[in-house]
Design an enzyme around this catalytic site. Structure first.
Site, PDB file in Angstrom:
ATOM      1  N   HIS A 139      40.358  31.123 107.015  1.00 29.12           N
ATOM      2  CA  HIS A 139      41.542  31.404 106.208  1.00 29.12           C
ATOM      3  C   HIS A 139      41.916  30.211 105.327  1.00 29.12           C
ATOM      4  CE1 HIS A 139      45.266  33.009 104.880  1.00 29.12           C
ATOM      5  NE2 HIS A 139      46.042  32.626 105.866  1.00 29.12           N
ATOM      6  N   CYS A 159      50.301  32.616 101.699  1.00 31.48           N
ATOM      7  CA  CYS A 159      48.993  33.189 102.077  1.00 31.48           C
ATOM      8  C   CYS A 159      48.648  34.400 101.222  1.00 31.48           C
ATOM      9  CB  CYS A 159      48.981  33.565 103.550  1.00 31.48           C
ATOM     10  SG  CYS A 159      49.628  32.265 104.589  1.00 31.48           S
TER      11      CYS A 159
END
Lengths: 379, 130
Positions: free
Chosen positions: A325, A82
């Site tokens: 996201h 991430c």
């Protein structure tokens, strides 16, 4: 010096009609236009993407995007889970500082909604320790849930304080037309949402998203926003190997380095984009970035200081929770959001007070990687 | 003249397509081979007899990854041996609502999951409260 010459973020969401390359190209074309720089002046391309090989069956992402653009410059694929986006921005920045390049394109892109939920969960688990965490069925929500439980036990952090993080991020996200969820939610809705990994519910978790964000970095002063420090730190990939699971030490180290090299204090920062992959992650980030003492992150969210109208607005984009996201895109989007805010071009969500310094915080996995950037508006 | 389907028509086609197909990944990639299991035998599969471990934190996974469908929801925990070494594993056969910090667990050799219909069956330690 590295200036953010331009930026562009696509709509984030479940974009059934879009694929990896069309999202990437839209973001790049938008960023080039915003920067008023032509493709032929770009010296290198950094593409942040975590899991296209598992989500879309596509590797060799650098070549994919370069060939779509029809350019022949070094094209790099950056993967740090991430934190891929933040790491790609950092490497682009270092490329400019090294003198190798004058203009850099940094793209973050992820196409996540083409496979089943359990498939995405499995792909994301690749960011944990496959042998010692993923094998046993530990998913990312469950890893952060274990952090949350321990944080609640040690510091008395409450379920309501966690919920407030999501409520606050949706309040900001409701003003962002690119957000996946541009609407407000209430604390009751967060508490009543279906469980994902106890004690975290669906509205404590950032969503599965498609989207892309791109920025153009330039050596010459093509805007009034520049990167004044960039720092990265690592920690064990597995959560259980750390002495204290209520702190992301990589965040602490990266933040300390970034503040030190910028010569700034915490109270110099006017605006923050931080990594709220789960509600507890925002509480951790408050503490580990140094905006609250350890154990007092819950009190900071309660104070309203980080919300709309507060003195330290956090996640004006809506954060990972409300904006969405798309893993590889997130770290680039954070920089794009700060650049818009600092230059006064953030539209309906523009923070009205005078902004000088912004901080971006991007985390990989359960804290194995953390990247912190500090941006400044120059006169 | 080529007739392109309208936006509305395309949406309908897509919807029917999604309904018709089971919404699954296109490949059934096995995560493991027998050699990988053999290589890890000493660390993963040797039962540490009489070892007890203390529960540090835990969560109930309601949405599991591929391969865990049959077992969801299940409970994962971070546990700690007496020497301070910590690890992640599933805790099982224990009443979830009564779990608390410091509870003591012992290991059992159990099946974790099947790697697809024709892949390796994965075994490992799961932990039960005493």
């Amino acid at each position: 010096m590295t200036y953010i010459a331009g930026s562009y973020t696509t709509k984030f969401g479940e974009l059934w009609e879009r694929d990896l390359r069309s999202l990437g190209i839209e973001a790049i074309e938008g960023a080039l236009k915003d920067a008023n720089i032509e493709l032929k002046d770009i010296d290198a391309l950094y593409v942040a993407n975590m899991a296209a090989s598992r989500l879309s069956g596509q590797d060799h992402i650098g070549s994919l995007i370069a060939s779509e653009l029809g350019i022949d410059v070094p094209a790099y694929h950056i993967e740090s889970a991430c934190a891929s986006g933040g790491v790609a921005v950092r490497l682009g920045h270092l490329d400019i500082l090294s003198g190798e390049s004058k203009n850099i394109l940094v793209l973050g892109v992820e196409k996540m909604t083409d496979i089943s939920n359990s498939g995405v969960t499995a792909a994301l688990s690749g960011a944990s320790d496959e042998e010692w965490e993923a094998f046993y069925g530990a998913t990312f929500p469950s890893l952060y849930a274990m952090i949350a439980r321990e944080h609640m036990r040690k510091f008395g952090t409450t379920r309501e304080q966690l919920a407030l993080c999501s409520v606050k991020n949706h309040a900001f996200g409701s003003k962002n037309p690119h957000a996946q969820f541009p609407f407000e939610i209430t604390t009751e809705q967060v508490l009543d949402a279906s469980p994902v990994a106890d004690p975290l519910g669906l509205l404590d978790c950032s969503p599965i998203s498609d989207g892309a964000s791109a920025i153009v970095l330039s050596k010459e002063k093509k805007s009034d926003v520049k990167i004044i420090s960039s720092a990265q730190a690592q920690d064990t990939i597995s959560l259980h190997k750390r002495n204290d699971i209520t702190e992301l030490t990589a965040t602490v180290k990266a933040a300390n380095k970034a503040f030190h090299s910028a010569g700034l204090n915490r109270n110099n920062i006017d605006i923050v984009e931080l990594h709220d992959c789960f509600s507890i992650a925002e509480i951790l980030a408050y503490e580990d970035l140094g905006f609250a003492k350890k154990g007092e992150g819950g009190k900071l969210i309660e104070s309203g200081k980080t919300g709309p109208g507060g003195s330290l607005p956090v996640n004006t984009s809506g954060g990972l929770k409300a904006c969405g996201h798309p893993v590889g895109a997130t770290g680039v989007k954070q920089i794009a959001e700060l650049a818009s805010q600092l230059s006064g071009s953030a539209g309906a969500r523009q923070i009205s007070k005078n902004l000088k310094y912004g901080l971006a915080h991007n985390v990989g996995g359960s804290g194995g990687t953390a990247v912190v950037h500090i941006l400044a508006k120059v006169g | 003249m080529v007739l392109l389907p309208s936006q509305e028509r395309r949406k309908k086609l897509l919807f029917n397509l999604l309904k018709a197909q089971s919404f699954k990944p296109k490949t059934n990639m096995h995560k493991s081979s027998p050699s990988k299991i053999w290589r890890k035998f000493d660390t993963r599969y040797s039962i540490i007899s009489n070892q007890k471990a203390k529960l540090i934190s835990w969560s109930k996974v309601e949405s599991g990854p591929d391969g865990f469908d049959l077992y969801t929801p299940y409970t994962v925990g971070i546990l700690e041996f007496e020497d301070g070494t910590r690890f992640t594993a599933q805790v099982t056969d224990s009443d979830y609502d009564t779990l608390k910090y410091g509870d003591v667990f012992v290991p059992f050799f159990k099946k974790y999951y099947e790697d697809g219909s024709d892949g390796v069956i994965h075994y490992g330690l799961k932990w039960r409260k005493i």
